[in-house]
Structure formats: structure tokens, C-alpha cells
Write an enzyme that holds these catalytic residues in place. Sequence first.
Site, short mmCIF file in Angstrom:
data_model
loop_
_atom_site.label_atom_id
_atom_site.label_comp_id
_atom_site.label_asym_id
_atom_site.label_seq_id
_atom_site.Cartn_x
_atom_site.Cartn_y
_atom_site.Cartn_z
N TRP A 158 0.83 -1.21 0.00
CA TRP A 158 0.00 0.00 0.00
C TRP A 158 0.87 1.26 0.00
CZ3 TRP A 158 -0.55 4.31 3.04
CH2 TRP A 158 -1.67 5.11 2.79
N ALA A 177 -5.42 -2.65 -2.12
CA ALA A 177 -5.96 -2.96 -0.79
C ALA A 177 -6.44 -1.72 -0.05
CB ALA A 177 -4.91 -3.69 0.04
N ASP A 178 -6.39 -0.57 -0.69
CA ASP A 178 -6.81 0.67 -0.03
C ASP A 178 -8.30 0.65 0.26
OD1 ASP A 178 -6.10 3.63 0.62
OD2 ASP A 178 -7.90 3.74 -0.62
N VAL A 179 -8.67 0.87 1.51
CA VAL A 179 -10.07 0.80 1.92
C VAL A 179 -10.89 1.88 1.22
CG1 VAL A 179 -11.65 1.02 3.87
CG2 VAL A 179 -9.52 -0.25 4.14
#
Length: 223
Positions: A158, A177-179
Site C-alpha cells: 500500500w 488494498a486501499d479501503v
Amino acid sequence: MLAHVRRYAEEWFDLDRDLAPFYRLTDADPLLREVGQTLRGLRMVGIPDLFEAACWGIIGQQINLPFAYALKKRFTETFGSSVQHEGETYWSFPKPEAVAALEPPDIAALQMTTRKSEYLIGVAGRVADGTLDKRELEAADWAEAEKRLTAIRGIGPWTAHYVMMRCLRMAEALPAADVGLQHAIRIAAGMDRKPTAAEVREQARAWAGWEAYATFYLWRTLY
């Protein structure tokens, strides 16, 4: 001096990049069409300094954005330098040499975790001694840049892709994978759940060569 300022501004706002191909992509992509039309003309605001970009990525790991901003402000005002102009104080980000000389408790006192404090000091040392060099990373392709960055303690995929987006200007960077990115895709696609990182990467195949800009535009839909 003026030429230096101009070049800095061009890099800061990514002014050398032709966005016409990106808008042809967004016009043809159901997920990006609306945001591409709404934000047309918006360029990715960068972080030209490699040390600052890496620190910002580390500070922002696994915390919400307001708290990340608060920590960065404390970090800058504690270890950076400032100038006064017309009654206002303007801060510059700490120099890597200054941070490399700190001990973890110095940074942890700002409500930073001990581990993040260690990461920041470690990255500072690498930048200060030249083993982490922006020009060398820029000369590499994105896969090699990711490999070099993730070899550093405290920099995972990330953070590496964040640095590649905001500092190295690598268009293929994708923090899958960044929310926030997952949340933006969920809303834009009308999904009843957030997509997984693997699903984000699959979706991004349609954005080849423009993954970073697609991410940036989708992030903006959350504000």
C-alpha cells in the site's frame, strides 16, 4: 530560481501529462464515466519530495484520514522548520537528516506508534545516506520500484504504491488494498460489499496505464 519554481509546480500538479487518453478511457468505462466528466481537468496533486511522500504513506497506515493529518501536522511542527510572513507561520517538512538523528520515543511522544516511529527513522536514514534515491526509483519500471520500496522495513505494497502514485508519478500504481478505493468502487458499481484487493486488480485491467489516475479520481468521489 524562477525556473526551479516553475519546474516544481509542473511536477507538483503533473502539468506535463496529456490527460486526453485518460478521458477517452473514462468516457468508455461505466465505472469511471461519471467521475471523469465531473472532475474533468483535475490533475493529481503530487508530493515531489520522496522522503515526505514515504513518511506520509507510513503515517497514514491503518488510521483514518483526519488523524493522519493531525499526526503529520504534529510531526512537521515538531521536527520541521518555519518562516514568518505577514503574521502567518509557514512550515516546511522535516529534513531526513534531522529525523534520522531522532530516537523512537521522540516521535512516539506525538501519539505515533513505536513501530511507525522506527519506520520513519529508518526511511530517513536511507534517504539521508542516499541508499533510497528518487532518481534511481524513477529510472526503474513500476515493478522494480515496488520491489525496492517494499524491501524497506515499514513499507508494504500500500505504501509503496502510494509513493509511486504521488511522488514517482508512475501511472500503473494501484493501491488495490486501499479501503477508500474499495469503498469508492463499491459505491460506483452499486455493490452490496466492498470488492477484495484481487477484484480491484481485476477491475483495473480496464484502466491499464492509467490505474493511478483512476484511483485518484475514485478517491475524490468520497469527499
